[in-house]
Structure formats: structure tokens, C-alpha cells
Design an enzyme around this catalytic site. Structure first.
Site, short mmCIF file in Angstrom:
data_model
loop_
_atom_site.label_atom_id
_atom_site.label_comp_id
_atom_site.label_asym_id
_atom_site.label_seq_id
_atom_site.Cartn_x
_atom_site.Cartn_y
_atom_site.Cartn_z
N ASP A 1 -2.13 2.29 -6.57
CA ASP A 1 -1.28 2.41 -5.39
C ASP A 1 -1.31 1.22 -4.44
O ASP A 1 -0.72 1.29 -3.36
CB ASP A 1 -1.64 3.68 -4.62
CG ASP A 1 -3.07 3.68 -4.10
OD1 ASP A 1 -3.87 2.84 -4.54
OD2 ASP A 1 -3.38 4.53 -3.24
N GLU A 2 -1.98 0.13 -4.81
CA GLU A 2 -1.96 -1.02 -3.92
C GLU A 2 -2.17 -2.32 -4.69
O GLU A 2 -2.77 -2.33 -5.77
CB GLU A 2 -2.98 -0.89 -2.79
CG GLU A 2 -4.43 -0.92 -3.22
CD GLU A 2 -5.36 -0.96 -2.02
OE1 GLU A 2 -5.27 -1.89 -1.21
OE2 GLU A 2 -6.17 -0.02 -1.89
N ASP B 1 0.87 -1.18 0.00
CA ASP B 1 0.00 0.00 0.00
C ASP B 1 0.90 1.23 0.00
O ASP B 1 1.57 1.51 1.00
CB ASP B 1 -0.91 -0.01 1.23
CG ASP B 1 -2.02 1.02 1.14
OD1 ASP B 1 -2.03 1.79 0.17
OD2 ASP B 1 -2.88 1.06 2.04
#
Length: 389
Positions: free
Chosen positions: A104-105, A11
Site C-alpha cells: 500500500d505504499e 500511501d
């Protein structure tokens, strides 16, 4: 021999801000946020700004009131998708089993890597975390556990730059003291409703009878009970080289109901996805917009162009009508996503205005390169790229 945790959740910390700070390292440690000044919202805030009460998606005007010395950073088109691709490419140097959930993750399954001990796993994942910082200047948090559910919660436990390991068998003990809001799908309103019934921590779910759980969660009571115990058998789905679709989504920290702002966010998503599509030598024909309400209900709407393209402009006019078609319940939204499908190989173009589009395509390619280098002075759909000295 005890089993090893093999599911890793990555993350990125304040991803949009971190991308901008990779271009402006002199601003690290300051109260800064990515967002528009006019009719805008904060889409990402540094942890220093968050400490002053700035959150996503707070209106920019309010953010400047609660934090007068907040530094506003405009969106730099192209950099987010580029950094995301590079980040997950680095993940694939550790394991080929990588699931890219959003920009983003994502998840990594390190089971096929043959690691023998927990210290070895920790060392290798920490090395990946450090390399992402060294190569991309993107700070990240990692969670390592036996399944996707617990690893995702673990990655958020000690942000920023967190690193949390939950050994197999300790899932329930890890979750028990946490707030019930860590459970996926438990939003602010659900948290308030559960608190009124005495359920504030994950452990509170485990103390309730079957009858009480049915009253609280209806037909989903068994799934909630399994979740509270930290049970999850979902596999990590790998990405395929030949993409059948391209998508990006944004989950808002607070529900949002401003159509103009949602439209702006969706158009920014187009700007993020198209460089990746061009970079893969593809064109796309269909755009689908998905919205999600606070209760986790989803609604989608899609439309296809007459011809596939790798340019942003043909899709911009579709955003507003697709949003209106998907957003049938005029309630605040929790999430919006844009997905491109109908992927085709880039080939000879036969449309009447092929020459004109080819000029646009060459210009877009130049812009992609400039964006990748953090250069500026160019506007694509109203997003000013600031010049770096």
C-alpha cells in the site's frame, strides 16, 4: 531557477478496507473494518470507524464494544495483491522510477520526467491520484518533497485523500511543528521517554546541545539531528521486471503478542503473494519470516522446500515453526513480513505427484480469476470470499 521537489510518496488510505469497498461500494461512508470475528484483530478500519475509536490491531471483540454498529468485512484472498500491482502499474505510467515498499505504499522519482515547474508536477501527480481512484476505487494520499523522508511524512499529513507539497529548502520548517512520533523509528514508548525529557515536537530536537542529544539518542544522535532537519539522501530503488523475491509486510498500529493471530496474518500474506507469483509465471522455493520489535530490532528465519512451487499449501506448515524460530524474544511485535525467494521459471515438473499438483495449480488459477472479479463461495486457508450480487 529554484530546484523542484522530485520525490513522491504514495500511501493508500485504509488499503485493505478500500479494496473491500471497491467490491462493496454501497458500504462507503460507513463504520467498517477488515478483521476476523473469532480470535481476530482489526487489520484495517475505515476513517469513520477510526473516529469511533477503532484502530489497528485492536481485538475484534473490543472493536465491537467501542463501535457496536461496526460492519466487519472478511479478508478477500487475492484482491490486495491484485489492487497493489494495478496501483503501482499506474504509477509507472508517470515515471519508470518506482519503488514498491509494500502493498500500500511506495516512492516515485519524477526527476527523469523533465517537468519544468512546480504547478506542472502538482498537476501530473494529482492526475495520477485521480486515475487510481477512477480505475481502482482506491483512495490515496501523496507527499511531494526533495527526499524520501519528508515526502513520506508529508503523505500522511492530511489523510485521507491528502496531497502535500514541501518545496526544497522548507523541509525543516515543515517538520518543526510536528509531533516527534512522525520520525521513523519513534514508537509509542520512545515518544513517552522523549516527552519526559521535554522533547515532544521535532523542533525540540534542534534546540538541544550535542551533549543532550548524545544522552538521549546515543550513537544515533547525529542521524536524529539530520532527520529533524529533514535531510535524507536515499535514492529511489526501482523494481526489476525479473523479480528475485516477493515480499509483503504489515506494520501494526499497536504492538501485538498473540502467536495465533500473527500466524494467521502470515498465512494471509502467503495468500496475497502466491497469485502474483503465479501471474508472473514463477515458482519459489524459500520462505523467510521477519519480525520486528518495538525498538526496531529485526529477527528472521527461513526454510526451503525440496522443490520450488507456486502453490500456497506447501508453505502453510512452515509458518508456525519459522515464527517461533524468528520470534526468539517473547516480546510484542511491531511488524511481521513474509518473503519468498529462490525464484525459478515455471517449467516441466518432474516430481512424483506432478499430475496432482497440476490439478491444484489449475484450481488455484481459477480461484485467482474469481478473486480478481470479486466473486465468492470459495475458501482458501479458511478465508471466506463473500459472494457479490
Amino acid at each position: 531557477m529554484l530546484p523542484l521537489p522530485t520525490i513522491v510518496h504514495l500511501d493508500a488510505d485504509a488499503f485493505f478496507v478500500s479494496c473491500e469497498l471497491s467490491l462493496k461500494p454501497e458500504l462507503r461512508g460507513t463504520k467498517c473494518a477488515v478483521g476476523g470475528r473469532e480470535r481476530g484483530i482489526i487489520s484495517s478500519a475505515s476513517y469513520e470507524a477510526r473516529a469511533c475509536g477503532v484502530y489497528t490491531p485492536m481485538p475484534t471483540k473490543l472493536a465491537l464494544k467501542v463501535c457496536p454498529d461496526l460492519i466487519l468485512l472478511p479478508h478477500t484472498a487475492g484482491i490486495y495483491s491484485k489492487k497493489s500491482r494495478e496501483m503501482f502499474d499506474l504509477c509507472e505510467t508517470l515515471t519508470p522510477v518506482v519503488q514498491r515498499n509494500s502493498v500500500d505504499e511506495g516512492y516515485l522519482d519524477i526527476g527523469p520526467c523533465g517537468f519544468k515547474t512546480l504547478p506542472e508536477i502538482e498537476r501530473r501527480v494529482r492526475a495520477l491520484q485521480q486515475r487510481i481512484w477512477d480505475d481502482l476505487q482506491i483512495p490515496t494520499s501523496f507527499g511531494i518533497a526533495a527526499n524520501k523522508l519528508v515526502s513520506a511524512i508529508a503523505s500522511k499529513a492530511r489523510k485521507p485523500r491528502g496531497f502535500t507539497v514541501v518545496p526544497p529548502g522548507e523541509e525543516a520548517a515543515f517538520l518543526a511543528p510536528l509531533k516527534i512520533s512522525v520520525i521513523p523509528g519513534v514508537g509509542k514508548k520512545s515518544e513517552e521517554r522523549l516527552a519526559a525529557s521535554g522533547i515532544r515536537l521535532v523542533s525540540d530536537v534542534l534546540t538541544r546541545s550535542e551533549r543532550e542529544l548524545k544522552n538521549l539518542f546515543g550513537s544515533g544522535w547525529e542521524e536524529m539531528l539530520r532527520t529533524a532537519r529533514g535531510e535524507d539522501d536515499r535514492p529511489v530503488h526501482t523494481d526489476h521486471e525479473d523479480a528475485k523475491s516477493y515480499s509483503v509486510q504489515e506494520t501494526f498500529g499497536e504492538d501485538i503478542s498473540d502467536l495465533a493471530e500473527i500466524e494467521r496474518i502470515a498465512k494471509r500474506m502467503i495468500d496475497e503473494l502466491m497469485p502474483a507469483i503465479r501471474g508472473d509465471g514463477k515458482r519459489v522455493k524459500t520462505m523467510t519470516v521477519k519480525v520486528r520489535y518495538p525498538g526496531m530490532e529485526n529477527s528472521t528465519a527461513g526454510r526451503s522446500l525440496a522443490e520450488a512451487t507456486d502453490l500456497e499449501a506447501p508453505f502453510y506448515p512452515l509458518v508456525q515453526p519459522l515464527l517461533k524460530a524468528a520470534w526468539t524474544q517473547r516480546r510484542p511485535l511491531r511488524l511481521v513480513s513474509v518473503r519468498f525467494s529462490g525464484v525459478e521459471e515455471k517449467g516441466s515438473q518432474l516430481e512424483m505427484f506432478a499430475q496432482t499438483d497440476e490439478k491444484k495449480r489449475r484450481l488455484a488459477a481459477v480461484m485467482d480469476k474469481l478473486n480478481a472479479k470479486g466473486q465468492a463461495g470459495i475458501v482458501r486457508h479458511g478465508h471466506q470470499i463473500q459472494k457479490e450480487d
